[in-house]
Design an enzyme around this catalytic site. Structure first.
Site, short mmCIF file in Angstrom:
data_model
loop_
_atom_site.label_atom_id
_atom_site.label_comp_id
_atom_site.label_asym_id
_atom_site.label_seq_id
_atom_site.Cartn_x
_atom_site.Cartn_y
_atom_site.Cartn_z
N LYS A 166 0.88 -1.18 0.00
CA LYS A 166 0.00 0.00 0.00
C LYS A 166 0.91 1.21 0.00
O LYS A 166 1.81 1.30 0.84
CB LYS A 166 -0.82 0.04 1.28
CG LYS A 166 -2.04 -0.83 1.27
CD LYS A 166 -2.86 -0.52 2.51
CE LYS A 166 -4.06 -1.42 2.58
NZ LYS A 166 -4.89 -1.13 3.73
N ASP B 184 -14.73 -1.03 12.04
CA ASP B 184 -15.08 -1.04 10.61
C ASP B 184 -15.08 -2.47 10.09
O ASP B 184 -14.59 -2.76 9.00
CB ASP B 184 -14.07 -0.17 9.85
CG ASP B 184 -14.54 0.14 8.43
OD1 ASP B 184 -15.72 -0.14 8.14
OD2 ASP B 184 -13.74 0.63 7.64
#
Ligand code: AMP
Length: 999
Positions: free
Chosen positions: A664, A757
């Site tokens: 990432k 989340d």
């Protein structure tokens, strides 16, 4: 004259049939002592009377060889006693002799004119004697054996007008007392011709049984006696068990026992032992034949017991002679080391050549330093007894060893040696080994062990502790973390081994953990230490338990408590903004620790919020490894994350296998805050180590772009993966995925981490369908949001009502989200609440609606979802409980997973959980049912009123025209349409604009 005529007749008979042929073959177990047919010349036996009694007559056999017979035929005279005696017969060791007499005897009736004096028998006698020269027959010395008569077995032959009978009679008698004996025949007035007399004894002839020789053995004295005989082993054999047999009275060997076996180097062949030829061997006495030498061996002479190994090949002491000769192994290959702080995992491949053996074992040599240092540099020393090898240092069967308890920051050389059963003394050790030199990393200190409390007062306590057993460096500071049970924690830092904790609430139980930090980072926290502040306004020395006894009056305590709480809150606010020296307070403003603390014996590892660090880089380097960007090889873009692209690629670290990773990166032009938020995910992820949590490989922070490197998950995110494979998994497979997720969530909640989340899009799936929880970005991000930003960013469909309403994020709110993930999984990635707006979802949940079971979803799983969606968060199951439930389902799938809760096609409505009085507004059918107007269902649908939008246009006239004529019904329908459907439509519009929940 008569005798003469008889003789002629008899002779003619003998002549004709040759029954007494002199050339006779004796059976092998008979030894002849006398046979009148083989005596050359006359017999000249003694007879009494010498005249007129027995008379020797010569006749010819069929081969014209003369044989001797004796005849007598005094049938006309009375009182006959004619004796005929053989010569002395030596018994030659016999104990029982057999006398076979062949004779003819005239039937008295066949003799014309005979009187009563005619007899048809004679007597047989014997006399044992050492004297072989007795001239006269001393009749009184003789003992009778038997009276012999012609019997039915006579061979009858018609000769002219007469019948002649040749008779064979056998008698036996024991002769054991003298060296020999005489036989005598007494005629008492019969007409007899003794054609032949055969005297013999029986033996068991020489034989070999079971490789033992049994000699020729005379039978015993009695007719039933068995003579025990011991055999002797044949040449080149040895006794296995004493060989024995019995010689039976009839000359047969009976009951063989024991026997012999051929010596090594020989094999049995036809009752003898034959030597093994060159190139063959016989090593084990139980093996039958000689065998060819095994591979890589040879024999140079006959009679080999073990073949010699060819040059360069060996045999270990325990190798059987039948095994091929073998060689020591070559060196182990591809030694890979993986250093983890002060431990090293060494892995290698098996040697190229195993030498033909399977007993390979490895050993690890550990030296401090490196052998190839320049001359004069520090010498290599053995590692010492503190170093631990797992499973062990030598005799390793596997190609992996973990070496721990090494010194931090130290150079070590490890040598892996391979040996097998023939290594001993055959090759130099160096040729069979492979080495690696490495340097251990920094290591965090070991946990602080014992904490003591003193000076316990109403608001404070003094703590003191010992330095950790293994500091692994200079301790820079200690961190004390403490909290009231069920409340936020505070952190205090100190350079000494003690701390005075103040501003505590009186009469309150606090939990303390201490950990040490070196340059290598933090060690683990100590086990929790609990104690209670007391109510006494004066300082009080004593332990925690005692202090709780010192309660003031309840009213006084309550007042004090209120005051101190107020002071505490004010102080907390002030301190939050200040950086205090020497103690620094950091207040956790993330959710409180979990209600259930692990018991002290289990030890605790509690997640540390990276935002409690002033310097975000310090946090990230405490929990994440810095990776040199040159070790990363990016291959392709696989996704888009919040901060930039997500790529796949390879990571190759020195001494390690290349692995596939996800990378990432933080897109260019970021603000400091973005960098911090981006890296916080790595700081969080780096604290976790669980098979169902995405693993952090490291970070790149020292050059751009900043990157986070994680393990690569081949199947990407769970929701897309399930949509791609709609309907392709079994319920068990789906439950298996859910189990993995809950296992990861349990780990997180045990570490006091609240995810906030949890959703299928944040679960990654690898090639083995293992699901791992990922995306640790949101938890912090939400903290900073303003009210408006907060509500738009929150993933409404996955979030528990209390977290939406007043930011109450707890493991129980994660449980709610987990229920939604369950629903997503069981419906193959369907969007929860379909196209409903966020506001509708909030409203529906508030009114008690819950998602219905997905198609083919077992009822028990839907029930578990409903449990996760309990309004009261304390009624929701914990992750531990969910894990246990799923484990039970997996273990007993047939009973529980078969019953499905929803066989109907995926509905576009919600399930009322509170019973039929709840109404769903998102289906014409349910809506009509709820307002008691379901009789108009068909009428309305036939007229095209099937959606909320179409119903909005409905007027009284429309209703009248399609047949809904009752005014009260018309009113009720219109009122409901106005109230409920209108608000629903507004919400749909809002949802269109709602772009902040990119799901
Ligand atoms: P994220 O920012 O973590 O939500 O990542 C965006 C997307 O990149 C995900 O939805 C995945 O499809 C992909 N992705 C992220 N991490 C990984 C990984 N470790 N392995 C494979 N794909 C990943």
């Amino acid at each position: 004259q008569m005798a003469a005529s008889f003789c002629r007749t008899t002779c003619a008979f003998i002549w004709m049939f040759g029954v007494v042929s002199a050339t006779r073959v004796y059976p092998p177990n008979e030894v002849t002592l006398l046979d009148t047919r083989t005596v050359p010349g006359e017999l000249k036996w003694a007879a009494n009377p010498t005249e007129g009694g027995w008379e020797e007559v010569s006749i010819m056999d069929e081969k014209n060889i003369p044989i001797r017979t004796y005849q007598v035929c005094n049938v006309m005279e009375p009182s006959q006693s004619n004796w005929l005696r053989t010569d002395w017969i030596p018994r030659s060791g016999a104990q029982r002799v057999y006398v076979e007499i062949k004779f003819t005897l005239r039937d008295c009736n066949s003799l014309p004119g005979v009187t009563g004096t005619c007899k048809e028998t004679f007597n047989l006698y014997y006399y044992e004697s050492n004297n072989d020269r007795e001239h006269y027959i001393r009749e009184s010395n003789f003992l009778k054996i038997d009276t012999v008569a012609a019997d039915e077995s006579f061979t009858q032959v018609d000769i002219g007008d007469r019948i002649m009978k040749l008779n064979t009679e056998v008698r036996n008698v024991k002769v054991t007392t003298r060296k020999g004996f005489y036989l005598a025949f007494q005629d008492v007035g019969a007409c007899i011709a003794l054609i032949s007399v055969h005297v013999f004894y029986k033996t068991c002839p020489l034989t070999i049984r079971n490789l033992a020789t049994f000699p020729d053995t005379n039978t015993g004295a009695d007719t039933s006696s068995l003579v025990e005989v011991r055999g002797s082993c044949v040449n080149q054999s040895e006794e296995r068990e004493e060989p024995k047999m019995y010689c039976g009275a009839d000359g047969e060997w009976l009951v063989p026992i024991g026997g012999c076996v051929c010596n090594l180097g020989y094999e049995e062949n036809g009752g003898a032992c034959q030597v093994c030829k060159v190139g063959f061997y016989r090593a084990v006495s139980t093996d039958g034949a000689c065998s060819e030498c095994p591979p890589h061996s040879h024999s140079e002479k006959a009679g080999t017991t073990v073949c010699d190994c060819n040059p360069g090949y060996y045999r270990s002491e325990t190798d059987p002679a039948s095994m091929p000769c073998t060689q020591p192994p070559s060196a182990p290959q591809q030694l890979i080391s993986e250093v983890n702080e002060t431990s090293v995992v060494l892995e290698w491949s098996v040697p190229l050549r195993l030498g033909g053996r399977t007993d390979i074992r490895y050993s690890v040599d550990c030296l401090l330093g490196s052998p190839d240092r320049p001359l004069g540099a520090q010498l290599c020393l053995p590692c010492g007894p503190d170093v631990l090898f797992s499973p062990q240092q030598s005799g390793l069967g596997a190609t992996r060893v973990c070496v721990s308890e090494l010194q931090a920051h130290t150079r070590y050389t490890f040598t892996i040696g391979a040996r097998n059963g023939v290594s001993q003394g055959h090759t130099a050790g160096a040729r069979e080994s492979v080495s690696v030199t490495l340097t251990t990393n920094q290591a965090a200190p070991s946990p602080v062990m014992s904490i003591q409390a003193s000076d316990v007062t109403r608001h404070g306590v003094s703590l003191a502790w010992q330095q950790p057993d293994r500091p692994n460096g200079v301790i820079l500071e200690y961190e004390v973390k403490y909290y009231e049970k069920e409340r936020s924690y505070r952190i205090m830092k100190t350079a000494s081994r003690s701390a005075d904790i103040t501003w505590l609430n009186p009469l309150t139980v606090y939990v303390f953990h201490v950990r040490a930090r070196t340059a290598a980072g933090y060690g683990e926290f100590s086990v929790p230490f609990e104690f209670s502040t007391n109510s006494d306004p004066l300082p009080l020395i004593g332990n925690a338990a005692n202090s709780t006894l010192l309660l003031l009056s309840i009213s006084g305590g309550v007042v004090l408590l209120l005051i101190s709480t107020t002071v505490f809150i004010i102080t907390e606010r002030i301190l939050m903004r200040a950086s205090l020296h020497p103690f620094q307070f950091i207040f956790s403003n993330h959710s409180p620790p979990p209600p259930l603390l692990p018991s002290p014996s289990e030890g605790v590892r509690i997640y540390v919020d990276p935002f409690t660090y002033e310097d975000p880089d310090q946090a990230v380097h405490e929990f994440a490894k810095e990776i040199d960007a040159s070790n990363i090889h990016i291959e392709k873009v696989i996704g888009i994350g919040e901060f930039g692209e997500v790529c796949s690629g390879c990571l190759r670290l020195q001494g390690k296998r290349e692995i596939y990773v996800a990378i990432k990166s933080l897109k260019a032009g970021y603000a400091d805050k973005q960098r911090r938020n981006f890296l916080s995910e790595a700081s969080i992820m780096g604290q976790f180590d669980h098979p169902n949590i995405i693993r952090l490989e490291g970070v790149v922070t020292r050059c751009k772009p900043v990157m986070i490197i994680t393990e690569y998950m081949e199947n990407g995110s769970l929701n897309t993966f399930l949509r791609k494979h709609d309907g392709q998994f079994t319920v068990i497979q789906l439950v298996g995925m859910l189990r993995g997720i809950v296992s990861g969530m349990k780990y997180l909640s045990d570490m006091s981490y609240v995810h906030r989340d949890l959703a299928a899009r944040n679960i990654l799936v690898n090639s083995n369908l293992v699901c791992k929880v990922s995306d640790f970005g949101l938890s912090r991000v939400l903290e900073d949001e303003s009210e408006a930003a907060y509500t738009t960013r929150i993933p409404i469909r996955w979030t528990a009502p209390e977290a939406i309403a007043y930011r109450k994020f707890t493991p129980a709110s994660d449980t709610w989200s987990y229920g939604v993930v369950m629903w997503e999984v069981m419906s193959y990635g369907e969007r929860p609440y379909w196209d409903m707006s966020n506001q509708d979802v909030i409203k529906a949940i508030d009114e008690g609606y819950r998602l219905p079971p997905p198609m083919d979803c077992p009822a028990c799983l839907h029930q578990l979802m409903l449990d996760c969606w309990q309004r009261d968060r304390t009624h929701r199951p914990s992750f531990t409980q969910i894990l246990n439930i799923l484990d039970k389902l997996i273990r007993n799938p047939t009973n529980t997973l078969r019953r499905t809760g929803g066989e109907r096609p995926v509905p576009t409505l919600l399930e009322p959980v509170g019973g039929p009085e709840f109404v769903s507004v998102w289906s014409v059918e349910y809506w009509l049912q709820a307002i008691g107007m379901d009789m108009y269902r068909d009428t309305l649908t036939a007229a095209g009123y099937t959606s909320p939008d179409s119903l909005l246009t409905l007027t009284q006239q429309d209703m009248a025209s399609i047949g809904i004529v009752t005014p009260s019904h018309q009113d009720q329908i219109l009122a409901s349409v106005q109230q409920v459907l209108l608000s629903h439509m507004q919400q749909i519009q809002e949802q269109m604009q709602d772009s902040m929940v990119p799901v």
